[in-house]
Design a protein around this motif. Structure first.
Motif, PDB file in Angstrom:
ATOM      1  N   ARG A   1      -3.150  28.350 -11.997  1.00 61.22           N
ATOM      2  CA  ARG A   1      -3.237  29.347 -10.925  1.00 61.22           C
ATOM      3  C   ARG A   1      -3.235  28.659  -9.559  1.00 61.22           C
ATOM      4  O   ARG A   1      -2.562  29.101  -8.632  1.00 61.22           O
TER       5      ARG A   1
ATOM      6  N   VAL B   1       0.282  27.567  -8.546  1.00 58.51           N
ATOM      7  CA  VAL B   1       1.133  28.680  -8.111  1.00 58.51           C
ATOM      8  C   VAL B   1       0.707  29.158  -6.720  1.00 58.51           C
ATOM      9  O   VAL B   1       1.552  29.427  -5.865  1.00 58.51           O
TER      10      VAL B   1
ATOM     11  N   ARG C   1      12.146  33.556  -9.645  1.00 59.96           N
ATOM     12  CA  ARG C   1      11.601  33.192 -10.946  1.00 59.96           C
ATOM     13  C   ARG C   1      12.201  34.038 -12.068  1.00 59.96           C
ATOM     14  O   ARG C   1      12.437  33.535 -13.158  1.00 59.96           O
TER      15      ARG C   1
ATOM     16  N   GLU D   1       7.791  29.858 -15.937  1.00 59.73           N
ATOM     17  CA  GLU D   1       8.219  30.794 -14.889  1.00 59.73           C
ATOM     18  C   GLU D   1       7.524  32.149 -15.055  1.00 59.73           C
ATOM     19  O   GLU D   1       7.134  32.783 -14.072  1.00 59.73           O
TER      20      GLU D   1
ATOM     21  N   GLU E   1       4.088  31.968 -13.640  1.00 64.37           N
ATOM     22  CA  GLU E   1       4.150  31.990 -12.180  1.00 64.37           C
ATOM     23  C   GLU E   1       4.392  33.410 -11.666  1.00 64.37           C
ATOM     24  O   GLU E   1       3.766  33.841 -10.694  1.00 64.37           O
TER      25      GLU E   1
END
Length: 147
Positions: free
Chosen positions: A21, A24, A59, A78, A81
């Motif tokens: 986390r 990202v 993404r 991805e 994310e």
């Protein structure tokens, strides 16, 4: 402000040891900072939403390409994310809500022909940014305008 919320969440993720986390969130803040430096402005919430929306779109494109190439490991990264980024986006519009907003935008802009598409999109964009795929919205506007 949304940007402040993201910065606060970065601190929380650091303290909690949430490495994925945190990574990202750092990507999000870097994209926001890059746009601020490039344009020499301080982004407001609407502009931050536009950055987040663009990141999600990128993404999703990557997920499609990775899946087609058989690289599910990269596609999964991805997807994670996208999940984190979507935490900062408003709830997605339902088809009924989108249809209502489209009707209102067409009435407000007086759109009747395809040449009026830019007027409709100018009214719609601030209302749906981050809440709907702009490509799908554009296709819906084209359909309504008779193309």
């Amino acid at each position: 402000m949304l940007k402040q919320q993201i910065q606060d969440d970065m601190k929380t993720a650091m303290k909690a040891g949430e490495k994925v986390r945190l990574g990202v969130i750092r990507l999000i803040l870097a994209a926001i900072k890059q746009r601020e430096v490039d344009e020499r402005i301080e982004l407001d919430d609407a502009q931050v939403l536009a950055v987040l929306d663009k990141m999600v779109k990128q993404r999703r494109d990557s997920i499609t390409q990775y899946s087609a190439a058989g690289r599910e490991d990269l596609a999964e990264v991805e997807r994670v994310e996208v999940g984190v980024i979507q935490d900062y986006l408003p709830a997605a519009l339902t088809d009924a809500e989108l249809s209502r907003l489209l009707d209102e935008a067409m009435a407000a802009s007086g759109a009747v022909a395809m040449s009026d598409m830019s007027k409709v999109m100018a009214v719609l964009r601030p209302q749906v940014q981050g809440r709907a795929d702009m490509g799908a919205v554009s296709a819906l506007v084209k359909q309504r305008l008779g193309v």
